[in-house]
Design an enzyme around this catalytic site. Structure first.
Site, short mmCIF file in Angstrom:
data_model
loop_
_atom_site.label_atom_id
_atom_site.label_comp_id
_atom_site.label_asym_id
_atom_site.label_seq_id
_atom_site.Cartn_x
_atom_site.Cartn_y
_atom_site.Cartn_z
CG ASN A 1 -0.45 -0.28 2.52
OD1 ASN A 1 0.50 -1.02 2.66
ND2 ASN A 1 -1.03 0.33 3.54
CD GLN A 2 3.92 2.62 -2.16
OE1 GLN A 2 4.42 3.72 -1.96
NE2 GLN A 2 4.49 1.49 -1.76
CD GLU A 3 -1.44 4.75 4.51
OE1 GLU A 3 -1.00 5.64 5.26
OE2 GLU A 3 -2.09 3.75 4.92
CG ASN A 4 -1.09 11.36 -1.72
OD1 ASN A 4 -1.59 12.43 -1.40
ND2 ASN A 4 -0.18 11.25 -2.65
CB SER A 5 -0.49 14.27 2.55
OG SER A 5 -0.33 14.81 1.26
CD GLU B 1 -5.29 -5.90 -1.08
OE1 GLU B 1 -4.77 -4.77 -1.05
OE2 GLU B 1 -5.95 -6.35 -0.13
CB CYS C 1 -10.88 -2.46 0.42
SG CYS C 1 -10.26 -1.82 -1.14
N1 THU Z 1 -5.28 -1.38 2.52
C1 THU Z 1 -4.76 -2.22 1.57
O1 THU Z 1 -3.62 -2.06 1.13
N2 THU Z 1 -5.55 -3.23 1.14
C2 THU Z 1 -6.85 -3.43 1.52
O2 THU Z 1 -7.52 -4.27 0.94
C3 THU Z 1 -7.40 -2.66 2.62
C4 THU Z 1 -6.60 -1.51 3.07
C5 THU Z 1 -4.47 -0.25 2.95
C6 THU Z 1 -4.98 1.09 2.49
C7 THU Z 1 -4.41 2.01 3.52
O3 THU Z 1 -3.11 2.35 3.13
C8 THU Z 1 -4.34 1.16 4.77
O4 THU Z 1 -4.44 -0.18 4.36
C9 THU Z 1 -5.45 1.45 5.78
O5 THU Z 1 -6.68 1.41 5.18
#
Ligand code: THU
Length: 177
Positions: free
Chosen positions: A76-80, A89, A126
Site C-alpha cells: 500500500n502506498q498512502e498519500n497526504s 492488491e 477492500c
Molecule cells: N489497505 C490495503 O492495502 N488493502 C486493503 O484491501 C485494505 C486496506 C491499505 C490502504 C491504507 O493504506 C491502509 O491499508 C489502511 O486502510
C-alpha cells in the site's frame, strides 16, 4: 371506503430467496500450504515491509502469481491526500497487468500488519480491490485464488474472487451483446 389490503390475510408471495455461500479453507500453519503457496505468502510478507503507510501505520503486502511462474508484488502506498493512495492488491495486480499483459493470474497472497497492534486475523481485500481483481478474473475466464493472513494467526484461502464478490459488476452490463 374500498381498500386493497385485507388485514389478517397473507399477501401473495412472489419472491424467491437464495443462499449464496462459498468455501473457505482455513490453515492454522503455513506448512499446511503447498510449497508454491508458502513462497507466495512469504513474498507478500516481504513486500509488506516496504509499504508506505505513515498515516494508517497499517502495512499490507500482496504477491501475485502468474501462469508463467512470475511473481509480481505490491504494497500500500498512502498519500497526504488520503484517497490518492492505493491498496497493496491494486498496486500488485496493476503492476502485473503492466509488466505481463494478458498473462493469467493464478493466485494473490495478501498479508497485513500494524505498527499499533498485532494483526492476528486475515484482512480481506477492500471492495475496490475485489472489483479490480475480479476484472482480471472475468477477462481471463479462470478463477484467481486468494490467500489471506494477518501478521500471525490462521491463513484463509478461497478459490475465486467471485466467491467473495457475489453479484459483481462486469463489462457484460455495458452493452446488450
Ligand atoms: N489497505 C490495503 O492495502 N488493502 C486493503 O484491501 C485494505 C486496506 C491499505 C490502504 C491504507 O493504506 C491502509 O491499508 C489502511 O486502510
Amino acid at each position: 371506503m374500498a381498500g386493497f389490503l385485507i388485514f389478517g390475510q397473507d399477501p401473495i408471495q412472489i419472491m424467491e430467496k437464495k443462499q449464496i455461500g462459498f468455501e473457505l479453507t482455513i490453515f492454522n500453519n503455513i506448512e499446511e500450504l503447498s510449497q508454491t503457496e508458502q513462497k507466495l505468502l512469504t513474498d507478500a510478507e516481504k513486500a509488506r515491509e516496504n509499504a508506505y503507510s505513515p498515516y494508517s501505520n497499517f502495512k499490507v503486502g500482496a504477491a501475485v502469481l502468474l501462469e508463467n511462474g512470475e511473481v509480481v508484488i505490491g504494497n500500500n502506498q498512502e498519500n497526504s491526500s488520503y484517497p490518492s493512495g492505493l491498496c497493496a492488491e491494486r498496486v500488485a495486480v496493476f503492476q502485473a497487468g503492466a509488466i505481463y499483459p494478458g498473462v493469467t493470474i493464478k493466485t494473490i497472497a495478501i498479508s497485513a500488519t500494524s505498527k499499533d497492534y498485532v494483526v492476528d486475523k486475515p484482512a480481506g481485500p477492500c471492495g475496490n480491490c475485489r472489483q479490480s481483481i475480479i476484472e482480471y478474473e472475468q477477462k481471463q475466464k479462470s478463477p484467481i485464488s486468494i490467500l489471506l493472513r494477518g501478521e500471525v494467526g490462521p491463513i484463509y484461502k478461497c478459490d475465486s474472487m467471485a466467491h467473495i464478490l457475489p453479484l459483481a459488476f462486469s463489462s457484460s452490463f455495458l452493452s446488450d451483446s
